[in-house]
Scaffold this active site. Structure first.
Site, PDB file in Angstrom:
ATOM      1  CG  ASP A 133     120.830  78.055  79.805  1.00 27.65           C
ATOM      2  OD1 ASP A 133     121.390  76.972  79.577  1.00 27.65           O
ATOM      3  OD2 ASP A 133     120.760  78.983  78.979  1.00 27.65           O
TER       4      ASP A 133
HETATM    5  N1  URA Z   1     118.263  78.346  74.889  1.00 28.36           N
HETATM    6  C1  URA Z   1     118.975  78.968  75.844  1.00 28.36           C
HETATM    7  O1  URA Z   1     119.772  79.846  75.555  1.00 28.36           O
HETATM    8  N2  URA Z   1     118.779  78.616  77.116  1.00 28.36           N
HETATM    9  C2  URA Z   1     117.893  77.683  77.500  1.00 28.36           C
HETATM   10  O2  URA Z   1     117.759  77.392  78.682  1.00 28.36           O
HETATM   11  C3  URA Z   1     117.157  77.016  76.481  1.00 28.36           C
HETATM   12  C4  URA Z   1     117.371  77.383  75.186  1.00 28.36           C
END
Ligand code: URA
Length: 237
Positions: free
Chosen positions: A102
């Site tokens: 993310d």
């Molecule tokens: N899980 C998440 O919630 N975000 C990420 O970036 C990777 C795994």
């Protein structure tokens, strides 16, 4: 001579399946002529264009491990012109990130132009372990721990938690630091997991992909993978 769709996929611009769609829809030219037949074979010096852009036929493979900072998109480009992971890597090869973190998640991302390795790392059946450190709101209770151990359903599918460890409990601030290893790659999966426990993630970092760790990599830094590491990743298939 190699099949056109294979040459396009090997250049890293897209997958073989998408390459086939592009060929059928008339978006591919060989030496200036549109080619719509999937079986077409091309030689090393034929010029292949996809959507008007000549693809790179130099298919030397490169592999990078980046410690992604917060506020960076895990993509090769962004329509809102925000920073992307590719900006951090000095290479003339058309690399792309394997999997996604993310925007606000930090930590390890592998970038490569090797579609075969990318597929191995992404395929659920290979159970590639990803380890995260999550700062969460609240303190895990016994019920949370039991649920993490038995596996939590998200969209009717169990998230298999390989292992987890409570690294810190801050009763004053009511936050905890949890190290958690999972083998799947659904979007926002760690955040959704803790959301299920009503203990939202405040901060998330990926600290491990299989045997690779952030050791020696500050935020925004990257290194090339060694041949030994690449072979070891291939062996996870
Ligand atoms: N899980 C998440 O919630 N975000 C990420 O970036 C990777 C795994």
């Amino acid at each position: 001579m190699e099949r056109l769709q294979k040459v396009i996929a090997a250049s890293g611009v897209t997958s073989r399946r998408k390459a086939e769609e592009l060929i059928i829809s008339g978006k591919v030219r060989v030496n200036g002529n549109v080619v719509k037949e999937l079986g077409t074979k091309v030689a090393g010096d034929d010029i292949v264009e996809v959507d008007g852009a000549t693809i790179s036929r130099d298919n030397a493979k490169v592999y990078f491990l980046l410690n992604k900072p917060r506020g960076v998109i895990t993509s090769v480009s962004d329509d809102k012109d925000r920073p992307v992971v590719i900006d951090y890597i000095n290479t003339d090869k058309r690399i792309y990130p394997v999997g996604r973190l993310d925007y606000d998640t930090t930590g390890l991302v592998i970038l490569t132009n090797d579609g075969e390795l990318a597929n191995i790392l992404m395929h659920p059946s290979n159970n590639i372990e990803k380890t995260y450190i999550a700062k969460i709101e609240g303190i895990l209770n016994k019920d949370d721990v039991d649920r993490l151990k038995s596996g939590i359903l998200i969209d009717d599918r169990k998230v298999n938690v390989v292992r987890f460890k409570i690294k810190e409990k801050n009763y004053e601030k009511s936050t905890s630091l949890i190290e958690i290893t999972i083998v799947e790659g659904r979007n926002h999966i760690v955040k959704r997991l803790f959301e299920e426990l009503r203990k939202p993630v405040i901060r998330l970092t990926r600290v491990g992909i299989a045997f690779l760790t952030t050791e020696g990599l500050k935020s925004g830094e990257y290194r090339e993978l060694s041949i030994k590491e690449v072979k070891k990743l291939y062996s996870l298939k």
